[in-house]
Design an enzyme around this catalytic site. Structure first.
Site, PDB file in Angstrom:
ATOM      1  N   CYS A 162       0.686  -1.191   0.160  1.00  0.00           N
ATOM      2  CA  CYS A 162      -0.007   0.464   0.407  1.00  0.00           C
ATOM      3  C   CYS A 162       1.060   1.459   0.182  1.00  0.00           C
ATOM      4  O   CYS A 162       0.762   2.210  -1.327  1.00  0.00           O
ATOM      5  CB  CYS A 162      -0.689  -0.175   1.147  1.00  0.00           C
ATOM      6  N   ILE A 163       1.932   1.720   1.082  1.00  0.00           N
ATOM      7  CA  ILE A 163       2.166   3.033   1.204  1.00  0.00           C
ATOM      8  C   ILE A 163       3.563   3.200   0.498  1.00  0.00           C
ATOM      9  O   ILE A 163       2.995   4.008  -0.854  1.00  0.00           O
ATOM     10  CB  ILE A 163       3.159   2.864   2.168  1.00  0.00           C
TER      11      ILE A 163
END
Length: 435
Positions: free
Chosen positions: A275-276
């Protein structure tokens, strides 16, 4: 209300709807098992023959899902794992949980979504709900799910209902898992929102309907871009504090005492996971299509992606202070996964640090109780040192990269000749990075 919508609502309410989950990774498998545990006939589809074979044998393929839960659902006949596309023909609900990485040009790679939609298109036999959970850009659900299926002859709100409900899985989180993590859901029509909500309410405590798939898609990117930017800010502050000889960790502890207006984010060796590092680039890519350039996102990505190099620079400095060249020095990396107490290596900054130290000539080994081995950039299998037998004093430098609970910092600090602590686990032990 259309007849098919009512039929689907009745099937969901009576648990007679068959659920097909496409993609049995860290998102799809827990979702499939959750539906099966609530009494739904659930088909888990994955193109990986190895993963399917493991699941058919009762072995979970993700760390947060126990073998026992998989075996229980297999034995009662409510869950099956398959790579036979034809099994999807029995489904009333299709939930797509496939990988959406970035390609070499940092653009969205939606190959797996496209393949999933083609499978659904070939196999759908009756009115169905299709929900996308894979992270993507605003507008993707309509472009990649709705339009191809409508072009194939399915009529929206008659034979087809389409939703986007972003996954919010946090690997290793013991408090928030599939059932008790609030779930956002958007649909391409009011009927789609109603059906999607009815489906997810069967397994999730709180479902939050929003007005469109675009809002749901944007919410996912906003959540993770918010984290990316704030982590980048803390990483930059850690570098500044290092330059000013100020303890960033003590500074954070002090700032955190303010009961309002401050939210703590910690610096580290970089960011990892699906995600990040990736989600902000989906947003940046979409923004450029609208002739909008997000300087915050680009700057945050630049800072976070360069943190592994900062760690290596600090390692070189510490070795130099000990009158040792990095070339030929023995270096031990503690932790290869991107976060504590999991085995996930996706986008882990530890991999970049390993490769850079190797490039500089260091003799690099690693210790991670959750990662037995990994493939390096040359596709060579690298094996870790056992935590129970590792001799910290034999290394010129020990670098703590992942704050696994198994690591006994008092022992490591006492035995290591030189310690670089990127997570502040050693606290008062010196030296440590960004302190």
């Amino acid at each position: 209300m259309t007849l098919n919508k009512q039929i689907l609502l009745d099937k969901i309410a009576t648990k007679n709807a068959t659920i097909a989950v496409l993609g049995l990774g860290y998102v799809g498998l827990p979702l499939a098992i959750a539906f099966a545990e609530k009494g739904f006939q659930t088909i888990g589809f994955d193109i990986s023959r190895q993963a399917v074979k493991r699941l058919q044998g009762g072995c979970s393929t993700v760390m947060d899902m126990s073998d026992v839960r998989v075996q229980r659902m297999l034995s009662c006949g409510l869950f099956e794992a398959t790579n036979e596309e034809e099994r999807l023909a029995d489904a009333d609900v299709f939930i797509i949980c496939v990988p959406t990485p970035l390609n070499a040009s940092h653009e969205p790679d939606v190959t797996s979504i496209r393949a999933s939609v083609q499978s659904i298109q070939r196999q759908v036999k009756r009115a169905a709900v299709v929900s996308l959970e894979s992270t993507t850009y605003p507008g993707c659900t309509k472009e990649m799910i709705l339009e191809p299926l409508v072009d194939a002859g399915l009529v929206l709100d008659e034979e087809l209902f389409v939703c986007f409900s972003p996954e919010r899985i946090d690997p290793g989180n013991k408090m928030y898992q599939t059932e008790n993590t609030p779930k956002v859901l958007g649909g391409v029509s009011e009927a789609s929102i109603q059906l999607g909500t009815a489906i997810y309410e069967q397994i999730i405590d709180t479902v939050i309907p929003v007005s469109s798939t675009e809002v749901a898609e944007m919410s996912k990117l906003l959540e993770n871009t918010f984290r990316c930017i704030n982590i980048a800010f803390m990483n930059e502050m850690s570098l500044l504090c290092d330059r000013l000889n100020i303890d960033i960790w003590e500074t954070l502890d002090a700032a955190e005492t303010k009961p309002f207006g401050f939210m703590r984010f910690n610096p580290g060796p970089g960011v990892g996971g699906h995600c990040i590092p990736l989600d902000p680039m989906y947003l940046s890519w979409k923004a450029k299509q609208a002739n909008f350039f997000s300087r915050f996102i680009e700057t945050a990505q630049d800072i976070n992606s360069n943190m592994p190099k900062e760690v290596v620079n600090k390692a070189v400095k510490l070795l130099n202070e000990a009158r040792k060249a990095v070339n030929g020095s023995r270096v031990l990396l503690m932790g290869m996964s991107y976060k504590k107490d999991i085995n996930d290596l996706r986008e882990s900054p530890s991999l970049a640090i390993y490769e850079e130290l190797k490039r500089l000539g260091a003799e690099v080994q690693y210790c991670d109780p959750y990662v037995a081995s990994f493939l390096d950039k040359q596709n060579v299998r690298v094996y870790g040192e056992a935590l129970s037998t590792v001799q910290f004093h034999q290394y010129d430098l020990v670098i703590l990269l992942t704050n696994h609970s198994d690591f006994k910092m008092a022992e490591i600090s006492e035995q290591a000749a030189n310690l670089l602590d990127t997570r502040n686990m050693a606290k008062n032990s010196l030296p440590k990075v960004f302190a």
